[in-house]
Scaffold this motif. Structure first.
Motif, PDB file in Angstrom:
ATOM      1  N   SER A 115      -1.501  -3.032  -7.400  1.00 15.18           N
ATOM      2  CA  SER A 115      -0.704  -4.226  -7.685  1.00 15.18           C
ATOM      3  C   SER A 115       0.564  -4.195  -6.838  1.00 15.18           C
ATOM      4  O   SER A 115       1.330  -3.243  -6.900  1.00 15.18           O
ATOM      5  CB  SER A 115      -0.339  -4.284  -9.168  1.00 15.18           C
ATOM      6  OG  SER A 115       0.478  -5.407  -9.452  1.00 15.18           O
ATOM      7  N   ILE A 116       0.750  -5.216  -6.043  1.00 13.53           N
ATOM      8  CA  ILE A 116       1.962  -5.367  -5.240  1.00 13.53           C
ATOM      9  C   ILE A 116       2.923  -6.244  -6.032  1.00 13.53           C
ATOM     10  O   ILE A 116       2.608  -7.384  -6.350  1.00 13.53           O
ATOM     11  CB  ILE A 116       1.642  -5.987  -3.869  1.00 13.53           C
ATOM     12  CG1 ILE A 116       0.713  -5.065  -3.084  1.00 13.53           C
ATOM     13  CG2 ILE A 116       2.935  -6.241  -3.083  1.00 13.53           C
ATOM     14  CD1 ILE A 116       0.233  -5.631  -1.762  1.00 13.53           C
ATOM     15  N   LYS A 117       4.097  -5.689  -6.349  1.00 11.82           N
ATOM     16  CA  LYS A 117       4.960  -6.321  -7.342  1.00 11.82           C
ATOM     17  C   LYS A 117       6.213  -6.928  -6.711  1.00 11.82           C
ATOM     18  O   LYS A 117       6.731  -6.420  -5.724  1.00 11.82           O
ATOM     19  CB  LYS A 117       5.353  -5.300  -8.406  1.00 11.82           C
ATOM     20  CG  LYS A 117       4.146  -4.708  -9.135  1.00 11.82           C
ATOM     21  CD  LYS A 117       4.555  -3.725 -10.214  1.00 11.82           C
ATOM     22  CE  LYS A 117       3.342  -3.088 -10.866  1.00 11.82           C
ATOM     23  NZ  LYS A 117       2.483  -4.046 -11.554  1.00 11.82           N
ATOM     24  N   HIS A 118       6.677  -8.014  -7.326  1.00 11.05           N
ATOM     25  CA  HIS A 118       7.905  -8.682  -6.914  1.00 11.05           C
ATOM     26  C   HIS A 118       8.674  -9.072  -8.169  1.00 11.05           C
ATOM     27  O   HIS A 118       8.107  -9.550  -9.144  1.00 11.05           O
ATOM     28  CB  HIS A 118       7.605  -9.948  -6.106  1.00 11.05           C
ATOM     29  CG  HIS A 118       6.697  -9.726  -4.945  1.00 11.05           C
ATOM     30  ND1 HIS A 118       5.322  -9.743  -5.073  1.00 11.05           N
ATOM     31  CD2 HIS A 118       6.966  -9.452  -3.638  1.00 11.05           C
ATOM     32  CE1 HIS A 118       4.774  -9.500  -3.887  1.00 11.05           C
ATOM     33  NE2 HIS A 118       5.746  -9.328  -3.003  1.00 11.05           N
ATOM     34  N   ASP A 119       9.974  -8.869  -8.113  1.00 14.61           N
ATOM     35  CA  ASP A 119      10.886  -9.229  -9.200  1.00 14.61           C
ATOM     36  C   ASP A 119      11.889 -10.215  -8.621  1.00 14.61           C
ATOM     37  O   ASP A 119      12.935  -9.822  -8.130  1.00 14.61           O
ATOM     38  CB  ASP A 119      11.560  -7.957  -9.732  1.00 14.61           C
ATOM     39  CG  ASP A 119      12.814  -8.248 -10.532  1.00 14.61           C
ATOM     40  OD1 ASP A 119      12.773  -9.164 -11.373  1.00 14.61           O
ATOM     41  OD2 ASP A 119      13.838  -7.572 -10.317  1.00 14.61           O
TER      42      ASP A 119
ATOM     43  N   ALA B 209      -7.164 -11.937  -3.071  1.00 16.38           N
ATOM     44  CA  ALA B 209      -6.053 -11.347  -3.820  1.00 16.38           C
ATOM     45  C   ALA B 209      -5.800 -12.174  -5.080  1.00 16.38           C
ATOM     46  O   ALA B 209      -5.966 -13.399  -5.080  1.00 16.38           O
ATOM     47  CB  ALA B 209      -4.800 -11.286  -2.955  1.00 16.38           C
ATOM     48  N   ARG B 210      -5.378 -11.504  -6.147  1.00 13.13           N
ATOM     49  CA  ARG B 210      -5.236 -12.175  -7.450  1.00 13.13           C
ATOM     50  C   ARG B 210      -3.774 -12.162  -7.909  1.00 13.13           C
ATOM     51  O   ARG B 210      -3.312 -11.193  -8.511  1.00 13.13           O
ATOM     52  CB  ARG B 210      -6.118 -11.464  -8.480  1.00 13.13           C
ATOM     53  CG  ARG B 210      -7.614 -11.549  -8.168  1.00 13.13           C
ATOM     54  CD  ARG B 210      -8.429 -10.688  -9.108  1.00 13.13           C
ATOM     55  NE  ARG B 210      -8.200  -9.268  -8.897  1.00 13.13           N
ATOM     56  CZ  ARG B 210      -8.619  -8.307  -9.743  1.00 13.13           C
ATOM     57  NH1 ARG B 210      -9.278  -8.636 -10.842  1.00 13.13           N
ATOM     58  NH2 ARG B 210      -8.382  -7.043  -9.468  1.00 13.13           N
TER      59      ARG B 210
ATOM     60  N   HIS C  81       8.107 -12.403 -12.379  1.00 13.16           N
ATOM     61  CA  HIS C  81       7.485 -11.191 -11.855  1.00 13.16           C
ATOM     62  C   HIS C  81       6.193 -11.624 -11.167  1.00 13.16           C
ATOM     63  O   HIS C  81       5.177 -11.857 -11.830  1.00 13.16           O
ATOM     64  CB  HIS C  81       7.218 -10.194 -12.978  1.00 13.16           C
ATOM     65  CG  HIS C  81       8.476  -9.791 -13.701  1.00 13.16           C
ATOM     66  ND1 HIS C  81       9.477  -9.074 -13.090  1.00 13.16           N
ATOM     67  CD2 HIS C  81       8.909 -10.038 -14.961  1.00 13.16           C
ATOM     68  CE1 HIS C  81      10.465  -8.881 -13.944  1.00 13.16           C
ATOM     69  NE2 HIS C  81      10.153  -9.460 -15.076  1.00 13.16           N
ATOM     70  N   TYR C  82       6.293 -11.753  -9.869  1.00 10.54           N
ATOM     71  CA  TYR C  82       5.144 -12.243  -9.102  1.00 10.54           C
ATOM     72  C   TYR C  82       4.367 -11.045  -8.579  1.00 10.54           C
ATOM     73  O   TYR C  82       4.603 -10.539  -7.482  1.00 10.54           O
ATOM     74  CB  TYR C  82       5.604 -13.144  -7.954  1.00 10.54           C
ATOM     75  CG  TYR C  82       4.461 -13.845  -7.269  1.00 10.54           C
ATOM     76  CD1 TYR C  82       3.890 -14.980  -7.829  1.00 10.54           C
ATOM     77  CD2 TYR C  82       3.930 -13.349  -6.084  1.00 10.54           C
ATOM     78  CE1 TYR C  82       2.822 -15.616  -7.211  1.00 10.54           C
ATOM     79  CE2 TYR C  82       2.873 -13.971  -5.459  1.00 10.54           C
ATOM     80  CZ  TYR C  82       2.328 -15.101  -6.027  1.00 10.54           C
ATOM     81  OH  TYR C  82       1.251 -15.736  -5.424  1.00 10.54           O
ATOM     82  N   ASN C  83       3.444 -10.569  -9.402  1.00 14.66           N
ATOM     83  CA  ASN C  83       2.630  -9.416  -9.040  1.00 14.66           C
ATOM     84  C   ASN C  83       1.308  -9.888  -8.447  1.00 14.66           C
ATOM     85  O   ASN C  83       0.765 -10.924  -8.857  1.00 14.66           O
ATOM     86  CB  ASN C  83       2.371  -8.538 -10.267  1.00 14.66           C
ATOM     87  CG  ASN C  83       3.664  -7.980 -10.846  1.00 14.66           C
ATOM     88  OD1 ASN C  83       4.706  -8.015 -10.201  1.00 14.66           O
ATOM     89  ND2 ASN C  83       3.612  -7.470 -12.063  1.00 14.66           N
ATOM     90  N   VAL C  84       0.789  -9.119  -7.525  1.00 10.34           N
ATOM     91  CA  VAL C  84      -0.473  -9.482  -6.873  1.00 10.34           C
ATOM     92  C   VAL C  84      -1.444  -8.321  -7.023  1.00 10.34           C
ATOM     93  O   VAL C  84      -1.208  -7.224  -6.504  1.00 10.34           O
ATOM     94  CB  VAL C  84      -0.257  -9.794  -5.376  1.00 10.34           C
ATOM     95  CG1 VAL C  84      -1.574 -10.225  -4.735  1.00 10.34           C
ATOM     96  CG2 VAL C  84       0.807 -10.878  -5.202  1.00 10.34           C
TER      97      VAL C  84
ATOM     98  N   VAL D 223       2.927  -8.542   2.293  1.00  8.51           N
ATOM     99  CA  VAL D 223       2.992  -9.479   1.166  1.00  8.51           C
ATOM    100  C   VAL D 223       4.444  -9.749   0.795  1.00  8.51           C
ATOM    101  O   VAL D 223       4.835 -10.895   0.538  1.00  8.51           O
ATOM    102  CB  VAL D 223       2.206  -8.919  -0.044  1.00  8.51           C
ATOM    103  CG1 VAL D 223       2.357  -9.836  -1.257  1.00  8.51           C
ATOM    104  CG2 VAL D 223       0.732  -8.753   0.307  1.00  8.51           C
ATOM    105  N   ASN D 224       5.270  -8.688   0.790  1.00  2.11           N
ATOM    106  CA  ASN D 224       6.698  -8.862   0.509  1.00  2.11           C
ATOM    107  C   ASN D 224       7.326  -9.903   1.431  1.00  2.11           C
ATOM    108  O   ASN D 224       8.070 -10.785   0.988  1.00  2.11           O
ATOM    109  CB  ASN D 224       7.444  -7.541   0.695  1.00  2.11           C
ATOM    110  CG  ASN D 224       7.289  -6.581  -0.461  1.00  2.11           C
ATOM    111  OD1 ASN D 224       7.732  -5.452  -0.399  1.00  2.11           O
ATOM    112  ND2 ASN D 224       6.659  -7.011  -1.541  1.00  2.11           N
TER     113      ASN D 224
END
Length: 475
Positions: free
Chosen positions: A350-354, A380-381, A394-397, A415-416
């Motif tokens: 999971s690639i995460k974004h806050d 990708a989901r 929280h935009y997690n992929v 992705v970032n």
């Protein structure tokens, strides 16, 4: 993805002995098995090295550690509950870890001024319980509240699910006690809501992630314990409809609205699939969900919530809703929300974004990010969820099904860049509540005002001229 392995600094035996004298042999950890829990966090994303973990039990001991570290130019990494998500608490270059967990006293609870003074190692949940014990509320609430600490919350300026009504950690702290790099103790503890005596030094340290000094205690704001809490789980078609529900809720409930969480269908499905004892509160599936909560010191939350939902159905904003009938159901609704992050683990990488954007821009952000990520990594989901009321998503992929976890996580920076470009275009922030740490250190100069970065560096150089306080983090 593994970040931050290093051989690090070596400590001469005589210097090691001096550090041990400060905290006692029992609380100066050098054996690999004892040190290991302090070197990586739960996700396993960050790994470090350290020759020594110190566990002081008082501000005086923290002060002595900093004095000795300054004298010998030994780098330190302060650590609370080790629940951070950006690597700020990890000794990436072999620094000495200063664990604040033994500074765990609640020094005072003052109901007249509605304040509580806690040491940095007090676990957030314990602070909440102390407040409840005197019929008060300490509203900061996080998924990691059973293990994260007050010092860590303040060092990262934690947000959580109640920021909509009560603000973030910065808004909940009236004063601090901070040990500076040279060992001096800065006493900013205060119960005052009004104090215009010069610069607000407190806010320099909140959110600084231990790079300017070590927070050892804080005076926190308390609030009246709500007498009535009403919680609803709502199904609707889009983030745009969720925004309409938010506007209606604010109009009808004013200050009663204390929680408003946006959940995507895939986030709910992951949680139901993988979390124990979690089920969908609604009869059918919906593209999006809102978990909303109203709190009141009087018996008005139920009436307000029912009025909001009645109007929302009439205006065709929502498609279905369930109101918690008791505490057990309310906790079940929140468990579904709180387990989202953990439920992504069995689905692979999971690639995460806050991130945060203006509240009105949340639907556009999600739509644009979904398209961009889909083009970059087909299959990708995206798993967006978060605090719609304050624009923090929280935009997690999650990785595509059948793709190698390692190959997917190797695209983390790619992705970032896509996601952060959209955030910048919408005048948002790449870090809403988790901090910068090392994970976003490279991106910070790209999104922060150039002069602001210069001023931050000047402050750092003034308070930590030797660069020993959590080096390599933030700046």
């Amino acid at each position: 993805m593994s970040i931050g392995r290093s051989e690090g600094q070596q400590l001469p035996p005589e210097l090691l002995a001096k550090f041990k004298t400060i905290v006692g042999d029992k609380h100066a950890l050098i054996d690999h098995g004892d040190v290991a829990p302090y070197l990586s966090e739960e996700r396993g994303l960050f790994h470090g090295r350290s020759p020594l973990v110190l566990r002081p039990a008082s501000t005086a001991e923290v002060s002595a550690i900093c004095r000795l570290a300054t004298e010998h130019k030994v780098a330190l990494v302060p650590q609370g509950g080790n629940t951070g998500l950006v690597g700020g608490q990890t000794p990436h270059h072999g620094e000495v870890v200063v664990s604040l967990r033994r500074l765990n006293k609640v020094r005072e609870v003052d109901t007249a001024s509605n304040t509580m003074t806690c040491e940095a190692g007090v676990v957030l949940q314990i602070a909440q319980q102390h407040a409840a014990g005197v019929d008060r509320l300490f509203p900061l609430s996080l998924g990691a509240e059973g293990s994260c600490t007050i010092g860590g919350n303040l060092s990262t300026n934690a947000g959580g699910t109640t920021a909509l009504a009560y603000g973030v950690a910065r808004d909940l702290a009236l004063g601090l006690e901070v040990v500076l790099a040279d060992g001096r103790v800065l006493n900013l503890l205060s119960k005052l809501k009004k104090d215009n005596t010069g610069y607000d030094l407190r806010n320099i340290f909140i959110g600084s992630e231990g790079t300017l000094g070590i927070i050892t205690a804080a005076t926190l704001r308390l609030f009246a314990e709500p007498r009535e809490i009403e919680t609803a789980f709502v199904g609707l078609t889009s983030p745009a409809q969720a925004l309409k529900l938010l506007a209606l809720s604010r109009s009808e409930a004013a200050g009663l609205l204390t929680g408003f969480e946006l959940l995507s269908q895939i986030a709910v499905e992951f949680t139901i699939r993988h979390a124990i004892g979690v089920r969908d509160p609604l009869a059918g599936k919906h593209p999006w969900y809102v978990l909303m909560e109203l709190s009141s010191p009087r018996d008005e939350a139920q009436t307000s919530l029912e009025a909001i939902l009645t109007q929302a159905f009439e205006d065709k904003i929502v498609d279905d809703a369930a109101i918690a009938a008791n505490l057990s159901q309310r906790l079940a609704f929140w468990k579904l929300r709180d387990e989202i992050s953990a439920a992504q683990k069995p689905e692979g990488g999971s690639i995460k974004h806050d991130i945060s954007v203006p509240v009105a821009a949340v639907p556009e952000f999600i739509a644009r990010a979904d398209i961009a990520v889909g083009k970059l990594i087909p299959g990708a989901r995206p798993v967006p969820f978060g605090h719609l009321g304050d624009g923090n998503i929280h935009y997690n992929v999650s990785q595509p099904i059948g793709v190698s976890r390692a190959d997917f996580l190797a695209r983390w920076r790619d992705v970032n860049e896509l996601v952060f470009e959209i955030v910048r275009d919408l005048s948002g922030s790449i870090s809403a509540e988790h901090g910068i740490g090392v994970l976003k250190r490279r991106e910070l100069p790209l999104v922060k005002d150039k002069i602001a970065i210069e001023v931050m560096r000047q402050i750092k150089a003034t308070l930590d001229p030797l660069g020993i306080m959590n080096p390599g983090k933030v700046l």
